[in-house]
Design an enzyme around this catalytic site. Structure first.
Site, PDB file in Angstrom:
ATOM      1  CE  LYS A  72      -2.884  -0.178   3.361  1.00  0.00           C
ATOM      2  NZ  LYS A  72      -1.994   0.291   4.366  1.00  0.00           N
ATOM      3  CB  THR A  74       5.263   0.092  -2.351  1.00  0.00           C
ATOM      4  OG1 THR A  74       5.997  -0.408  -1.229  1.00  0.00           O
ATOM      5  CG2 THR A  74       6.135   0.042  -3.578  1.00  0.00           C
ATOM      6  NE  ARG A  95      -0.698   4.792   8.369  1.00  0.00           N
ATOM      7  CZ  ARG A  95      -0.822   3.489   8.620  1.00  0.00           C
ATOM      8  NH1 ARG A  95      -1.260   3.084   9.789  1.00  0.00           N
ATOM      9  NH2 ARG A  95      -0.520   2.598   7.701  1.00  0.00           N
ATOM     10  CE  LYS A 106       1.957  -3.634   8.609  1.00  0.00           C
ATOM     11  NZ  LYS A 106       2.267  -2.304   8.128  1.00  0.00           N
ATOM     12  CB  ALA A 274      -5.532   0.953  10.609  1.00  0.00           C
ATOM     13  CG  PHE A 302      -3.852  -3.009   9.064  1.00  0.00           C
ATOM     14  CD1 PHE A 302      -2.792  -3.836   8.709  1.00  0.00           C
ATOM     15  CD2 PHE A 302      -3.860  -2.493  10.347  1.00  0.00           C
ATOM     16  CE1 PHE A 302      -1.768  -4.138   9.601  1.00  0.00           C
ATOM     17  CE2 PHE A 302      -2.838  -2.790  11.251  1.00  0.00           C
ATOM     18  CZ  PHE A 302      -1.793  -3.613  10.872  1.00  0.00           C
ATOM     19  CG  PHE A 383       4.635  -9.832  -6.544  1.00  0.00           C
ATOM     20  CD1 PHE A 383       5.657 -10.214  -5.694  1.00  0.00           C
ATOM     21  CD2 PHE A 383       3.657  -8.968  -6.064  1.00  0.00           C
ATOM     22  CE1 PHE A 383       5.716  -9.745  -4.383  1.00  0.00           C
ATOM     23  CE2 PHE A 383       3.714  -8.496  -4.759  1.00  0.00           C
ATOM     24  CZ  PHE A 383       4.752  -8.885  -3.910  1.00  0.00           C
ATOM     25  CD1 TRP A 411       9.036  -3.097  -4.093  1.00  0.00           C
ATOM     26  CD2 TRP A 411       9.796  -4.330  -5.799  1.00  0.00           C
ATOM     27  NE1 TRP A 411      10.079  -3.877  -3.623  1.00  0.00           N
ATOM     28  CE2 TRP A 411      10.559  -4.635  -4.647  1.00  0.00           C
ATOM     29  CE3 TRP A 411      10.098  -4.978  -7.002  1.00  0.00           C
ATOM     30  CZ2 TRP A 411      11.595  -5.574  -4.657  1.00  0.00           C
ATOM     31  CZ3 TRP A 411      11.124  -5.914  -7.015  1.00  0.00           C
ATOM     32  CH2 TRP A 411      11.863  -6.200  -5.845  1.00  0.00           C
TER      33      TRP A 411
END
Length: 557
Positions: A72, A74, A95, A106, A274, A302, A383, A411
């Protein structure tokens, strides 16, 4: 092919001095407070003195998260860089990461690959000291509360009814429940106590929802720290703590300016989780970004059932914000996991499992469109293992809902990989929308909870434990019945049961505890076994982090 780590990519970037980024964003020098060469705080006077009209607000959210990752942040960063590449004046608002996940499982929250905000080591570690200031203000209030009881307890506080906990910005399960004040009368009053992680402190929520320093002080004074023997609430204002707490937070309230790898201005400020808080960057950061950019890309934590719901139902309601578009991030890998594929087999094509997992994405998308009436685009975070057949299947199913899909390759390619998504987002921003919240504040606490469970989670309804029913009645009696609801639940399912993947049906959500965050202005509804102090995993990320003789950090991700 060997990929470079996020930190290696970040460290190879030649950053622009922050005053140049500020100048490009239209921030005058008098509003800039530099923290070294590449970080700065922006003075809040800019909000009052900048006459520019607000830009358009774009929310990036995601499907229900899985261990396979969605990307998210990224996508948020790469979309902003992509919009800049197609000639738009854009600012990204994010954030701040908590040290808990950074050293836990994480990792940080500065994006990834070629779509990151930098300096990533600073942002993920101490940054400009905001987290420390929040922790200090939280613990000052705790110290003043216990000192008041020790010094004679003029307010008649019941030590068994204290609700204010101490905090530390670390995953430390050992501190969840403690007994303190031991060692005789001179060392305080013996009582049961506990710690939360700093990002779960109500002070974090207060800082993120405050509109200015006066509002911050008023919100702090409304914080309820416990109850008297007569069951009356006791506030930080009653303890005369709000002024000193505001003094500790006066610089933390100023939003932080950094940059992306492609030198797009990024405002990184505030970091409530969140799953246990409201999961959005600060109102002041968002408002400031809207004054500086024609487009502002922001995210909420999230999946869309948590971050987006709270962004739209709490933050937008309190701050009077009106989003122009929503981006729903998904990966083929995560959708296959929702369809029952084991983590080790996610790289293999499996159209059957993908089809089985797709309802999770489609339910999130229909919530945004049909409940909140906002335009939405699905961003597939690409991906290398994704096959053409898998990507086509996602596109076909979304088309049936009338929603477009854009492939996001940020990415691997940075802003260039976000141009297609950027074009679609700019188009969506021109569409009119009739944004509404998912519930009105007029209903009872139980009615508001029922609306969230039925409309957003698609469950049958809510069950309040006897204790929660009692709390709902008391909170209503105290005048808090009209507050919005902040649901604390697992991030891994639409339901309150982390094992129910996909788009489960026929479940109820059990609320076991209701507590008022009177300073933040919302009621927290605790479900399942949600904890406000996480623990470290068996092999913490901290074990991989190191520093060489030149002070160069490795192992952060």
């Amino acid at each position: 092919m060997g990929y470079k780590s996020d930190i290696e990519i970040a460290q190879e970037t030649v950053m622009e001095p922050i005053d140049r980024i500020a100048k490009a964003a239209g921030i005058e020098e008098r509003y800039l407070e530099q923290y070294g060469r590449y970080k700065a705080k922006i003075d809040y006077r800019l909000l009052k003195e900048n006459p520019s009209p607000d830009g358009k607000l774009i929310l990036v959210t995601a499907i229900t998260p899985t261990p396979a990752g969605e990307g998210k942040t990224t996508t948020t960063v790469g979309l902003a860089d992509g919009m800049k590449r197609i000639g738009k004046n854009v600012v990204v608002a994010l954030r701040e990461p908590s040290l808990g996940p950074v050293f836990g499982v994480k990792g940080g929250a500065a994006g990834g690959g070629y779509a990151q905000v930098v300096p990533m080591e600073d942002i993920n570690l101490h940054f400009t000291g905001d987290m420390h200031a929040i922790g200090a203000a939280n613990n000052l209030l705790a110290a003043m509360l216990d000192n008041h009881i020790y010094q004679g307890n003029a307010l008649n506080i019941d030590p068994r009814r204290i609700t204010w906990r101490r905090c530390v910005d670390m995953n430390d399960r050992q501190l969840r429940f403690v007994t303190d004040g031991l060692g005789g009368r001179i060392n305080g009053v013996v009582r049961e106590d506990g710690y939360d992680i700093t990002v779960a402190s109500e002070i974090m929520a207060v800082l993120c929802l405050a509109s200015d320093i006066t509002d911050l002080k008023e919100r702090l004074s409304r914080i309820i720290v416990g109850y008297t023997y007569q069951d009356e609430p006791v506030t930080a204002g009653d303890l005369r703590a709000a002024g000193a707490m505001t003094a500790l937070l006066k610089d933390a309230l100023k939003p932080n300016l950094v940059q992306t790898l492609e030198h797009t201005p990024a405002i990184v400020h505030g970091g409530p989780f969140a799953n246990i808080a409201h999961g959005c960057n600060s109102v002041m950061a968002t408002r400031m970004a809207l004054k500086l950019g024609d487009y502002v890309v922001t995210e909420a934590g999230f999946g869309a059932d948590l971050g987006a719901e709270k962004f739209l139902d709490i933050k937008c309601r309190m701050a009077g914000l009106h989003p122009s578009a929503v981006v729903m991030v998904a990966t083929v890998r995560a959708l296959k996991l929702h369809g029952g594929v084991p983590k080790g087999e996610l790289g293999e094509e499996n159209l059957q499992a993908l089809k089985k997992g797709l309802p999770n994405l489609l339910q999130h998308v229909s919530n945004i469109r049909d409940v909140y009436h906002l335009p939405c685009v699905v961003a597939i975070n690409a991906f290398p293992t994704d096959t053409k057949a898998e990507l086509s299947l996602v596109e076909e199913e979304c088309k049936k809902l009338g929603v477009r899909v854009a492939l996001s390759e940020v990415w691997a390619k940075g802003g260039e990989g976000g141009e297609a998504l950027a074009e679609e987002v700019v188009r969506l921003c021109e569409e009119p929308n009739d944004f509404v919240q998912s519930y009105s504040l007029e209903g009872s606490i139980e009615e508001k909870l029922t609306a969230i469970v039925q409309k957003i989670y698609h469950g049958d309804g809510v069950v309040l434990t006897p204790a929660a029913k009692k709390q709902a009645a008391r909170l209503t009696q105290l005048g808090f019945g009209g507050c919005p609801i902040c649901v604390a639940k697992t991030q891994y399912s639409f339901s309150d049961n982390a094992t129910l993947l996909g788009a489960p049906m026929g479940f109820t959500v059990t609320v076991r505890n209701l507590k008022i965050s009177a300073g933040a202005g919302f009621i927290v509804a605790l479900t399942g076994d949600i904890m406000t102090m996480p623990g470290l995993p068996k092999v913490p990320a901290a074990e991989r982090i190191d520093v060489d003789e030149d002070g160069r950090i490795s192992g952060l991700f």
